[in-house]
Design a protein around this motif. Structure first.
Motif, PDB file in Angstrom:
ATOM      1  N   VAL A 175      49.021  22.781  76.659  1.00 59.66           N
ATOM      2  CA  VAL A 175      47.877  21.924  76.348  1.00 59.66           C
ATOM      3  C   VAL A 175      46.733  22.733  75.729  1.00 59.66           C
ATOM      4  CG1 VAL A 175      46.231  20.262  77.304  1.00 59.66           C
ATOM      5  CG2 VAL A 175      48.549  20.431  78.254  1.00 59.66           C
ATOM      6  N   ARG A 176      46.505  23.934  76.190  1.00 62.36           N
ATOM      7  CA  ARG A 176      45.421  24.770  75.670  1.00 62.36           C
ATOM      8  C   ARG A 176      45.923  26.191  75.511  1.00 62.36           C
ATOM      9  NH1 ARG A 176      40.722  24.719  79.723  1.00 62.36           N
ATOM     10  NH2 ARG A 176      39.769  26.003  78.119  1.00 62.36           N
ATOM     11  N   GLU A 177      45.379  26.891  74.529  1.00 62.73           N
ATOM     12  CA  GLU A 177      45.680  28.295  74.336  1.00 62.73           C
ATOM     13  C   GLU A 177      44.378  29.058  74.138  1.00 62.73           C
ATOM     14  OE1 GLU A 177      48.328  28.842  71.106  1.00 62.73           O
ATOM     15  OE2 GLU A 177      50.109  28.268  72.252  1.00 62.73           O
ATOM     16  N   THR A 178      44.402  30.337  74.449  1.00 66.43           N
ATOM     17  CA  THR A 178      43.239  31.179  74.189  1.00 66.43           C
ATOM     18  C   THR A 178      43.180  31.511  72.702  1.00 66.43           C
ATOM     19  OG1 THR A 178      44.478  33.210  74.537  1.00 66.43           O
ATOM     20  CG2 THR A 178      43.473  32.220  76.475  1.00 66.43           C
ATOM     21  N   ARG A 179      42.109  32.147  72.298  1.00 64.42           N
ATOM     22  CA  ARG A 179      41.992  32.548  70.895  1.00 64.42           C
ATOM     23  C   ARG A 179      43.080  33.536  70.500  1.00 64.42           C
ATOM     24  NH1 ARG A 179      35.430  33.446  70.094  1.00 64.42           N
ATOM     25  NH2 ARG A 179      34.833  31.250  70.415  1.00 64.42           N
ATOM     26  N   GLU A 180      43.580  34.283  71.487  1.00 67.02           N
ATOM     27  CA  GLU A 180      44.647  35.246  71.208  1.00 67.02           C
ATOM     28  C   GLU A 180      46.022  34.577  71.175  1.00 67.02           C
ATOM     29  OE1 GLU A 180      42.492  35.570  73.755  1.00 67.02           O
ATOM     30  OE2 GLU A 180      41.103  36.996  72.839  1.00 67.02           O
ATOM     31  N   GLY A 181      46.051  33.260  71.388  1.00 71.28           N
ATOM     32  CA  GLY A 181      47.325  32.556  71.370  1.00 71.28           C
ATOM     33  C   GLY A 181      48.029  32.508  72.711  1.00 71.28           C
ATOM     34  N   ARG A 182      47.369  32.986  73.767  1.00 68.72           N
ATOM     35  CA  ARG A 182      47.979  33.001  75.100  1.00 68.72           C
ATOM     36  C   ARG A 182      47.786  31.642  75.771  1.00 68.72           C
ATOM     37  NH1 ARG A 182      46.503  38.118  78.613  1.00 68.72           N
ATOM     38  NH2 ARG A 182      47.690  39.009  76.883  1.00 68.72           N
ATOM     39  N   MET A 183      48.841  31.110  76.352  1.00 65.13           N
ATOM     40  CA  MET A 183      48.772  29.778  76.957  1.00 65.13           C
ATOM     41  C   MET A 183      47.823  29.766  78.147  1.00 65.13           C
ATOM     42  SD  MET A 183      52.461  29.511  78.925  1.00 65.13           S
ATOM     43  CE  MET A 183      53.416  29.914  77.472  1.00 65.13           C
ATOM     44  N   GLN A 184      47.112  28.651  78.320  1.00 64.90           N
ATOM     45  CA  GLN A 184      46.246  28.472  79.482  1.00 64.90           C
ATOM     46  C   GLN A 184      46.734  27.314  80.346  1.00 64.90           C
ATOM     47  OE1 GLN A 184      42.201  28.127  78.000  1.00 64.90           O
ATOM     48  NE2 GLN A 184      41.840  30.297  78.250  1.00 64.90           N
ATOM     49  N   ASP A 185      46.661  26.093  79.829  1.00 61.63           N
ATOM     50  CA  ASP A 185      47.101  24.917  80.573  1.00 61.63           C
ATOM     51  C   ASP A 185      48.477  24.470  80.073  1.00 61.63           C
ATOM     52  OD1 ASP A 185      44.692  25.083  81.762  1.00 61.63           O
ATOM     53  OD2 ASP A 185      43.883  23.208  80.983  1.00 61.63           O
ATOM     54  N   ILE A 186      49.313  24.064  81.010  1.00 62.63           N
ATOM     55  CA  ILE A 186      50.663  23.607  80.678  1.00 62.63           C
ATOM     56  C   ILE A 186      50.902  22.277  81.376  1.00 62.63           C
ATOM     57  CG2 ILE A 186      53.131  24.146  80.791  1.00 62.63           C
ATOM     58  CD1 ILE A 186      52.327  27.075  81.170  1.00 62.63           C
ATOM     59  N   GLU A 187      51.496  21.333  80.678  1.00 64.64           N
ATOM     60  CA  GLU A 187      51.942  20.080  81.279  1.00 64.64           C
ATOM     61  C   GLU A 187      53.459  20.117  81.416  1.00 64.64           C
ATOM     62  OE1 GLU A 187      48.699  16.598  80.099  1.00 64.64           O
ATOM     63  OE2 GLU A 187      50.734  16.552  79.259  1.00 64.64           O
ATOM     64  N   ILE A 188      53.916  19.868  82.625  1.00 62.95           N
ATOM     65  CA  ILE A 188      55.356  19.856  82.908  1.00 62.95           C
ATOM     66  C   ILE A 188      55.724  18.489  83.455  1.00 62.95           C
ATOM     67  CG2 ILE A 188      57.181  20.823  84.355  1.00 62.95           C
ATOM     68  CD1 ILE A 188      55.714  23.467  84.287  1.00 62.95           C
ATOM     69  N   THR A 189      56.756  17.877  82.875  1.00 61.95           N
ATOM     70  CA  THR A 189      57.265  16.609  83.383  1.00 61.95           C
ATOM     71  C   THR A 189      58.557  16.881  84.139  1.00 61.95           C
ATOM     72  OG1 THR A 189      56.291  15.371  81.543  1.00 61.95           O
ATOM     73  CG2 THR A 189      58.026  14.275  82.815  1.00 61.95           C
ATOM     74  N   LEU A 190      58.542  16.631  85.431  1.00 63.18           N
ATOM     75  CA  LEU A 190      59.713  16.859  86.268  1.00 63.18           C
ATOM     76  C   LEU A 190      60.791  15.815  85.998  1.00 63.18           C
ATOM     77  CD1 LEU A 190      57.862  17.492  89.656  1.00 63.18           C
ATOM     78  CD2 LEU A 190      58.936  19.240  88.216  1.00 63.18           C
TER      79      LEU A 190
END
Length: 366
Positions: A175-190
């Protein structure tokens, strides 16, 4: 980086270390956390019982492309990997984390759904992983394997027996990434299979030390012991059946060697959570440490650590029912160090207060 492909060893992602023979059987405890501040620790580790029972995850540390089928009576589980390989025992940490967060939300009377949002950094800390770029790359690869691994089964979850084929997760979205391209928020559907287990409370609490076990085989053995031995004094299983339940592709001779090595290491270090392990011929027995007289405790004191009376652990069990109070003691000491090692007028009362507050924040369902 080359990766050693041995069921009894761990991915270099978790511990790249040249002195392989001299190291501890446990991964280092990488993150000290204040349990009263860090919200992610409100959720105790939990796993669904269906995948604890059946060998859904690979023990290999290289892409495992083999289709596997496990049968137990009239129940079966068939696992089909994607081109990137089958989801591994370490990939399972993501499911454990999401299940734990969802159960914690249910305990707080919050609404839950199959889609869960999590912070990548919190996950890496909670599961004792490195928080460098390598940790984030490993998380991305794990999500791909979880989404690509297909399960075909007639195993019941939530009181329903349905033949179906599904992924371990339906989808994952950054859902969101840092300026360096590193993931921050993730949505997972079980998958519905996993979510039904959560709704039916078909989950078991895991020892926090699970995330420090180096070896994929040890993690799988702990899951089986937690599922089958639980709070009973002991549980025994034949070597052949244990190999089948672990999903090991080793030869019987090699599997026996791996089990014997784990038993010898545990006899020396007492590192295996909750249970000690023994072997008599072709029978492997897990002994609940709480039921073994004079069993070595998984708590050690140093001259700088606060000390509590031995009988305080009985009171701690009443203050935090369902918890491993010796594991809580270790966490309490870590919290004490992180807060500057303050002088404690009454360590017994301070430890009991810690246990009580932990239980109030996240009670373990019976």
């Amino acid at each position: 980086m080359t990766k050693e492909v041995v069921e009894g060893e761990v991915l270099p992602l978790f511990e790249p270390h040249p002195a392989r023979d001299a190291r501890s059987p446990l991964l280092p405890e990488r993150h000290e956390r204040d349990l009263f501040i860090c919200d992610i620790m409100d959720a105790v580790p939990k796993a669904d019982m269906a995948s604890m029972e059946h060998p859904v995850f690979s023990l290999s540390t290289k892409p495992d492309l083999k289709i596997r089928r496990y049968e137990n009576g009239d129940k079966f589980v068939e696992v089909t990997p994607s081109v990137k390989g089958m989801a591994t025992v370490f990939d399972r940490d993501i499911l454990i984390y999401v299940i734990s967060q969802t159960i914690a939300a249910l305990n707080r009377k919050q609404k839950v759904s199959r889609t869960v949002r999590m912070k990548a950094h919190d996950f890496l800390i909670a599961t004792n992983r490195v928080t460098s770029g390598e940790g984030y790359d490993g998380l991305k690869a794990a999500l791909e394997r979880l989404a690509g691994t297909l399960i075909s089964t007639n195993v019941v979850t939530g009181g329903e027996e349905i033949f179906e084929t599904f992924g371990l997760i339906d989808r994952a979205k950054v859902v969101r990434e840092t300026r360096e391209g590193r993931m921050q928020d993730i949505e997972i559907t079980l998958s519905e299979w996993v979510f039904q287990a959560i709704q039916a409370n078909e989950v078991l609490t895991l020892h926090p030390g699970y995330f420090r076990l180096r070896k994929p085989l040890e993690r799988r053995m702990y899951e089986l012991a937690r599922k089958h031995c639980g709070h009973q004094p002991s549980w025994s299983i034949s070597m052949e059946k244990l190999q089948s339940k672990c999903g090991s592709s080793s030869t019987p001779r090699e599997f026996r060697r791996l089990i014997k090595n784990i038993i010898e290491q545990d006899a020396e270090h007492h590192h295996f959570p909750d249970y000690s392990i023994g072997m008599d011929g072709d029978i492997v027995t897990f002994l609940n440490r709480k039921h073994v007289k004079n069993a070595p405790r998984q708590v050690s004191y140093s001259s700088k650590e606060p000390r509590v009376d031995p009988d305080i652990f009985a009171k701690a069990r009443k203050a935090a029912p369902g918890y491993d109070v010796h594991a809580l003691f270790h966490e309490w000491v870590s919290w004490w160090r992180d807060t500057g090692e303050p002088e404690l007028a009454n360590p017994n009362a301070a430890f009991l207060g810690f246990c009580k507050k932990r239980h109030e924040r996240s009670p373990i369902g019976q």
